[in-house]
Design a protein around this motif. Sequence first.
Motif, PDB file in Angstrom:
ATOM      1  N   PHE A  92       0.834  -1.202   0.000  1.00 47.24           N
ATOM      2  CA  PHE A  92       0.000   0.000   0.000  1.00 47.24           C
ATOM      3  C   PHE A  92       0.872   1.257   0.000  1.00 47.24           C
ATOM      4  CE2 PHE A  92      -3.829  -2.392   1.360  1.00 47.24           C
ATOM      5  CZ  PHE A  92      -4.767  -1.719   0.612  1.00 47.24           C
ATOM      6  N   VAL A  93       1.827   1.310   0.922  1.00 46.73           N
ATOM      7  CA  VAL A  93       2.666   2.496   1.087  1.00 46.73           C
ATOM      8  C   VAL A  93       3.506   2.756  -0.155  1.00 46.73           C
ATOM      9  CG1 VAL A  93       4.553   3.502   2.420  1.00 46.73           C
ATOM     10  CG2 VAL A  93       2.724   2.270   3.600  1.00 46.73           C
ATOM     11  N   LYS A  94       4.153   1.702  -0.692  1.00 49.34           N
ATOM     12  CA  LYS A  94       5.055   1.878  -1.828  1.00 49.34           C
ATOM     13  C   LYS A  94       4.302   2.226  -3.112  1.00 49.34           C
ATOM     14  CE  LYS A  94       8.938  -0.861  -0.146  1.00 49.34           C
ATOM     15  NZ  LYS A  94       9.760  -2.077  -0.312  1.00 49.34           N
ATOM     16  N   ILE A  95       3.114   1.665  -3.287  1.00 54.40           N
ATOM     17  CA  ILE A  95       2.322   2.005  -4.480  1.00 54.40           C
ATOM     18  C   ILE A  95       1.922   3.473  -4.441  1.00 54.40           C
ATOM     19  CG2 ILE A  95       0.101   1.630  -5.629  1.00 54.40           C
ATOM     20  CD1 ILE A  95       0.343  -1.327  -4.846  1.00 54.40           C
ATOM     21  N   VAL A  96       1.480   3.935  -3.280  1.00 54.68           N
ATOM     22  CA  VAL A  96       1.072   5.340  -3.133  1.00 54.68           C
ATOM     23  C   VAL A  96       2.270   6.263  -3.332  1.00 54.68           C
ATOM     24  CG1 VAL A  96       0.187   7.062  -1.533  1.00 54.68           C
ATOM     25  CG2 VAL A  96      -0.890   4.805  -1.642  1.00 54.68           C
ATOM     26  N   ARG A  97       3.412   5.922  -2.738  1.00 56.40           N
ATOM     27  CA  ARG A  97       4.607   6.768  -2.864  1.00 56.40           C
ATOM     28  C   ARG A  97       5.143   6.789  -4.289  1.00 56.40           C
ATOM     29  NH1 ARG A  97       8.231   5.098   2.470  1.00 56.40           N
ATOM     30  NH2 ARG A  97       7.014   6.266   4.022  1.00 56.40           N
ATOM     31  N   GLY A  98       5.182   5.625  -4.920  1.00 53.80           N
ATOM     32  CA  GLY A  98       5.799   5.534  -6.238  1.00 53.80           C
ATOM     33  C   GLY A  98       4.894   5.921  -7.392  1.00 53.80           C
ATOM     34  N   GLU A  99       3.596   5.659  -7.276  1.00 54.63           N
ATOM     35  CA  GLU A  99       2.691   5.864  -8.408  1.00 54.63           C
ATOM     36  C   GLU A  99       1.544   6.823  -8.121  1.00 54.63           C
ATOM     37  OE1 GLU A  99       1.451   2.007  -9.920  1.00 54.63           O
ATOM     38  OE2 GLU A  99       3.185   1.106  -8.926  1.00 54.63           O
ATOM     39  N   GLY A 100       1.431   7.236  -6.869  1.00 49.68           N
ATOM     40  CA  GLY A 100       0.328   8.112  -6.505  1.00 49.68           C
ATOM     41  C   GLY A 100      -0.852   7.312  -5.988  1.00 49.68           C
ATOM     42  N   LYS A 102      -3.886   7.369  -6.789  1.00 48.38           N
ATOM     43  CA  LYS A 102      -4.841   6.927  -7.817  1.00 48.38           C
ATOM     44  C   LYS A 102      -4.557   5.504  -8.279  1.00 48.38           C
ATOM     45  CE  LYS A 102      -6.045  11.442  -9.792  1.00 48.38           C
ATOM     46  NZ  LYS A 102      -6.019  12.268 -11.027  1.00 48.38           N
ATOM     47  N   ALA A 103      -3.302   5.066  -8.151  1.00 48.58           N
ATOM     48  CA  ALA A 103      -2.942   3.723  -8.606  1.00 48.58           C
ATOM     49  C   ALA A 103      -3.696   2.636  -7.844  1.00 48.58           C
ATOM     50  CB  ALA A 103      -1.437   3.512  -8.459  1.00 48.58           C
ATOM     51  N   LEU A 104      -4.137   2.947  -6.620  1.00 45.15           N
ATOM     52  CA  LEU A 104      -4.881   1.968  -5.831  1.00 45.15           C
ATOM     53  C   LEU A 104      -6.269   1.709  -6.413  1.00 45.15           C
ATOM     54  CD1 LEU A 104      -4.010   3.079  -2.187  1.00 45.15           C
ATOM     55  CD2 LEU A 104      -3.144   1.080  -3.410  1.00 45.15           C
ATOM     56  N   TRP A 105      -6.715   2.588  -7.270  1.00 45.14           N
ATOM     57  CA  TRP A 105      -8.023   2.413  -7.898  1.00 45.14           C
ATOM     58  C   TRP A 105      -7.875   2.138  -9.397  1.00 45.14           C
ATOM     59  CZ3 TRP A 105      -7.360   5.399  -3.594  1.00 45.14           C
ATOM     60  CH2 TRP A 105      -8.224   5.133  -2.522  1.00 45.14           C
ATOM     61  N   SER A 106      -6.770   1.492  -9.771  1.00 43.56           N
ATOM     62  CA  SER A 106      -6.587   1.122 -11.170  1.00 43.56           C
ATOM     63  C   SER A 106      -7.682   0.154 -11.588  1.00 43.56           C
ATOM     64  CB  SER A 106      -5.213   0.444 -11.347  1.00 43.56           C
ATOM     65  OG  SER A 106      -4.176   1.326 -10.959  1.00 43.56           O
ATOM     66  N   GLY A 107      -8.237   0.380 -12.754  1.00 43.24           N
ATOM     67  CA  GLY A 107      -9.306  -0.483 -13.242  1.00 43.24           C
ATOM     68  C   GLY A 107     -10.674  -0.125 -12.728  1.00 43.24           C
ATOM     69  N   LEU A 108     -10.783   1.004 -12.026  1.00 41.18           N
ATOM     70  CA  LEU A 108     -12.085   1.387 -11.472  1.00 41.18           C
ATOM     71  C   LEU A 108     -13.069   1.795 -12.562  1.00 41.18           C
ATOM     72  CD1 LEU A 108     -13.781   1.916  -8.935  1.00 41.18           C
ATOM     73  CD2 LEU A 108     -12.837   4.228  -8.876  1.00 41.18           C
ATOM     74  N   SER A 109     -12.580   2.465 -13.595  1.00 42.19           N
ATOM     75  CA  SER A 109     -13.469   2.957 -14.655  1.00 42.19           C
ATOM     76  C   SER A 109     -14.277   1.852 -15.321  1.00 42.19           C
ATOM     77  CB  SER A 109     -12.670   3.737 -15.707  1.00 42.19           C
ATOM     78  OG  SER A 109     -12.105   4.886 -15.125  1.00 42.19           O
ATOM     79  N   PRO A 110     -13.627   0.762 -15.810  1.00 41.93           N
ATOM     80  CA  PRO A 110     -14.440  -0.297 -16.422  1.00 41.93           C
ATOM     81  C   PRO A 110     -15.391  -0.957 -15.433  1.00 41.93           C
ATOM     82  CG  PRO A 110     -12.149  -0.974 -16.227  1.00 41.93           C
ATOM     83  CD  PRO A 110     -12.194   0.483 -15.944  1.00 41.93           C
ATOM     84  N   THR A 111     -15.006  -0.970 -14.165  1.00 40.64           N
ATOM     85  CA  THR A 111     -15.899  -1.528 -13.147  1.00 40.64           C
ATOM     86  C   THR A 111     -17.164  -0.694 -13.045  1.00 40.64           C
ATOM     87  OG1 THR A 111     -14.109  -2.470 -11.825  1.00 40.64           O
ATOM     88  CG2 THR A 111     -16.159  -2.037 -10.697  1.00 40.64           C
ATOM     89  N   LEU A 112     -17.011   0.624 -12.948  1.00 46.45           N
ATOM     90  CA  LEU A 112     -18.166   1.497 -12.789  1.00 46.45           C
ATOM     91  C   LEU A 112     -19.063   1.473 -14.019  1.00 46.45           C
ATOM     92  CD1 LEU A 112     -16.533   4.566 -11.011  1.00 46.45           C
ATOM     93  CD2 LEU A 112     -17.758   2.653  -9.991  1.00 46.45           C
TER      94      LEU A 112
END
Length: 346
Positions: A92-100, A102-112
């Motif tokens: 969680f921490v490294k994804i947020v630090r390295g990619e921002g 928003k990266a935690l919600w990758s793929g959210l658009s096709p889901t919605l």
Amino acid sequence: MSGQCSAPLNRDGITPFQQMVASGSGAIVTSLFVTPLDVVKIRLQAQRTPFPKGKCFVYCNGLMDHLCVCDNGNAKAWYKAPGHFNGTLDAFVKIVRGEGIKALWSGLSPTLVMAVPATAIYFTCYEQLCAVLRVKMGSYAQEAPLVAGGVARVFAVTLISPLELIRTKLQAEKQSYRQLIDCIRGAVQTDGWLSLWRGLGATLLRDVPFSAIYWSNYEMGKKWLCEKYNTTEPTIAITFISGAVSGSIAAILTLPFDVVKTRRQVELGELQAKKLAYKASASTFSVMKRIVAQDGFGGLLAGFLPRVIKVAPACAIMISSYEIGKAFFRKHNQERVIRPLQTSSA
């Protein structure tokens, strides 16, 4: 009285449109909460066992499946190359630090795009059917949620199935929408309109029993908890617990069908990625026999813990959000009825 709701209110005191808004909002809330958990899980899984080129894996955020096709060790769209993570929190921490964040919600658009209308249709159909069946079934009214849940899922899955096929093709191949339309037109001309519902049987075998079991247990659990705590209206805690428990039970009982559905999704995705012709899939029973022959009976229970861990909170959040939405609209409708009466009496 012309200022009242134009659509008739059901037994919950809300209109079908309000049910759709409440369930659609619940789908959005569920996606926002559950998607980061599966993004992290996929990253950790890929780090331990990198996905080879041309292979597929299924990513599910609790509301719907996403087929990810690997390209040079990485997959397209929302999936990124794995980093070095020492655990869930570290990821969680490294994804947020390295990619921002928003990266935690990758793929959210096709889901919605897919899940929100599908969920709204499904929940509204269930509520309408259940209300009718409770009256029609008389002494068997307690079975109404089971029947309504299964029938509503059949309707929703059948309606959304062509969109599911289109979404899978978009994920598996780098196509423009114009190319996709030509591809679909060609498939219809070659195999007929029924080709748009390819794979529907396997989806129904998994989702219809799940829905029937889920709604039946949810309604019973909610009623039992309300009686236990001496309340006429279910609290958020009651709906959350009922949703989590009923979702877990349904997930466990339908796990073999989920394994078969995942196998078929992966096989179809790999054929599309390699641009090979699609061949009609074997029956569900044949796929089950093959899994047992290869992996034993335990193969039909593959992914037991991850599925329960994912489905339980997703069901709990979804149904709690839905009940909150219904309560909001119910209160709103009551106020619209009371306010003119108070004004006229004054």
